[in-house]
Scaffold this motif. Structure first.
Motif, PDB file in Angstrom:
ATOM      1  N   UNK A 250       0.685  -0.989   0.074  1.00 56.60           N
ATOM      2  CA  UNK A 250       0.052  -0.025   0.084  1.00 56.60           C
ATOM      3  C   UNK A 250       0.857   1.132  -0.061  1.00 56.60           C
ATOM      4  N   UNK A 251       0.344   2.409  -0.619  1.00 53.36           N
ATOM      5  CA  UNK A 251       1.074   3.735  -0.204  1.00 53.36           C
ATOM      6  C   UNK A 251       1.749   3.892  -1.618  1.00 53.36           C
ATOM      7  N   UNK A 252       1.766   2.989  -2.620  1.00 54.44           N
ATOM      8  CA  UNK A 252       2.240   3.452  -3.946  1.00 54.44           C
ATOM      9  C   UNK A 252       1.871   2.535  -5.103  1.00 54.44           C
ATOM     10  N   UNK A 253       1.750   2.768  -6.132  1.00 56.69           N
ATOM     11  CA  UNK A 253       1.574   2.148  -7.407  1.00 56.69           C
ATOM     12  C   UNK A 253       2.364   0.767  -7.579  1.00 56.69           C
ATOM     13  N   UNK A 254       1.834  -0.218  -8.038  1.00 58.22           N
ATOM     14  CA  UNK A 254       2.499  -1.613  -8.171  1.00 58.22           C
ATOM     15  C   UNK A 254       3.170  -1.318  -9.328  1.00 58.22           C
ATOM     16  N   UNK A 255       2.771  -0.781 -10.461  1.00 55.78           N
ATOM     17  CA  UNK A 255       3.422  -0.959 -11.880  1.00 55.78           C
ATOM     18  C   UNK A 255       4.908  -0.399 -11.747  1.00 55.78           C
ATOM     19  N   UNK A 256       5.555  -0.954 -12.385  1.00 53.60           N
ATOM     20  CA  UNK A 256       6.980  -0.525 -12.560  1.00 53.60           C
ATOM     21  C   UNK A 256       7.857  -0.767 -11.520  1.00 53.60           C
ATOM     22  N   UNK A 257       7.247  -1.539 -10.397  1.00 51.80           N
ATOM     23  CA  UNK A 257       8.102  -2.223  -9.140  1.00 51.80           C
ATOM     24  C   UNK A 257       8.647  -3.532  -9.499  1.00 51.80           C
ATOM     25  N   UNK A 258       9.895  -3.703  -8.513  1.00 51.11           N
ATOM     26  CA  UNK A 258      10.255  -5.016  -8.491  1.00 51.11           C
ATOM     27  C   UNK A 258       9.802  -5.417  -7.139  1.00 51.11           C
ATOM     28  N   UNK A 259       9.163  -6.772  -6.852  1.00 54.41           N
ATOM     29  CA  UNK A 259       8.877  -7.044  -5.697  1.00 54.41           C
ATOM     30  C   UNK A 259       9.677  -8.452  -5.312  1.00 54.41           C
ATOM     31  N   UNK A 260      10.320  -8.532  -4.219  1.00 55.10           N
ATOM     32  CA  UNK A 260      11.147  -9.765  -3.999  1.00 55.10           C
ATOM     33  C   UNK A 260      10.783 -10.070  -2.773  1.00 55.10           C
ATOM     34  N   UNK A 261      11.330 -11.442  -2.706  1.00 53.68           N
ATOM     35  CA  UNK A 261      10.989 -12.302  -1.344  1.00 53.68           C
ATOM     36  C   UNK A 261      12.508 -12.377  -0.942  1.00 53.68           C
ATOM     37  N   UNK A 262      12.855 -12.120   0.392  1.00 53.62           N
ATOM     38  CA  UNK A 262      14.169 -12.665   0.815  1.00 53.62           C
ATOM     39  C   UNK A 262      13.973 -13.238   2.042  1.00 53.62           C
ATOM     40  N   UNK A 263      14.614 -14.029   2.560  1.00 50.67           N
ATOM     41  CA  UNK A 263      14.736 -14.887   3.681  1.00 50.67           C
ATOM     42  C   UNK A 263      15.849 -14.796   4.607  1.00 50.67           C
ATOM     43  N   UNK A 264      15.770 -15.079   5.862  1.00 51.56           N
ATOM     44  CA  UNK A 264      16.980 -14.865   7.073  1.00 51.56           C
ATOM     45  C   UNK A 264      16.714 -15.894   7.983  1.00 51.56           C
ATOM     46  N   UNK A 265      17.721 -17.018   7.887  1.00 52.47           N
ATOM     47  CA  UNK A 265      17.625 -17.983   9.051  1.00 52.47           C
ATOM     48  C   UNK A 265      18.712 -17.335  10.116  1.00 52.47           C
ATOM     49  N   UNK A 266      18.397 -17.834  11.281  1.00 54.76           N
ATOM     50  CA  UNK A 266      19.339 -17.186  12.626  1.00 54.76           C
ATOM     51  C   UNK A 266      20.794 -17.631  12.155  1.00 54.76           C
ATOM     52  N   UNK A 267      21.609 -16.592  12.208  1.00 53.31           N
ATOM     53  CA  UNK A 267      22.957 -16.827  12.084  1.00 53.31           C
ATOM     54  C   UNK A 267      23.402 -16.677  10.695  1.00 53.31           C
TER      55      UNK A 267
END
Length: 126
Positions: A25-42
């Protein structure tokens, strides 16, 4: 105000599936890259997948290719991460991130992304 909210995490047995959602929310989706990241402990935060909203080009980390699928619903300003055949090593906090650009070959560089969600925990038991 730009907001990214991840949902859908939880506890699942190895071999199971989960579907994460990233509502923007708060911005228009078009033209964006949306990524998933993950972080495990350590561990360092690592890129999992990216989708360019303007042309639906997708990218995946080698460790999740063939098991995870990223998709988007532009009308809902939401990106999904379907995770199948989950393994214990997929256990991590999963974050979505947004940047006003296409994913490109450097999609997994964390510093590119100016907007981040709060994360959702995924735990895969063996």
């Amino acid at each position: 105000e730009v907001q990214l909210v991840e949902t859908g995490g939880g506890l699942v047995q190895a071999g199971g599936s989960l579907k994460l959602s990233c509502a923007a929310s708060g911005f228009t989706f078009d033209g964006y890259a949306i990524a998933w990241f993950r972080q495990a402990p350590g561990n360092e935060r690592e890129g999992v997948s990216c989708i360019s909203i303007n042309d639906n080009t997708t990218y995946y980390a080698d460790s999740v290719k063939g098991r995870f699928t990223i998709s988007e619903d532009n009308a809902k300003n939401t990106v999904y991460l379907q995770m199948n055949s989950l393994k214990p090593e997929d256990t991590a906090v999963y974050y979505c991130a947004a940047e006003a650009a296409s994913c490109g070959n450097k999609w997994s560089l964390r510093y590119r992304y100016g907007y981040w969600g709060q994360g959702t925990q995924v735990t895969v038991s063996s």
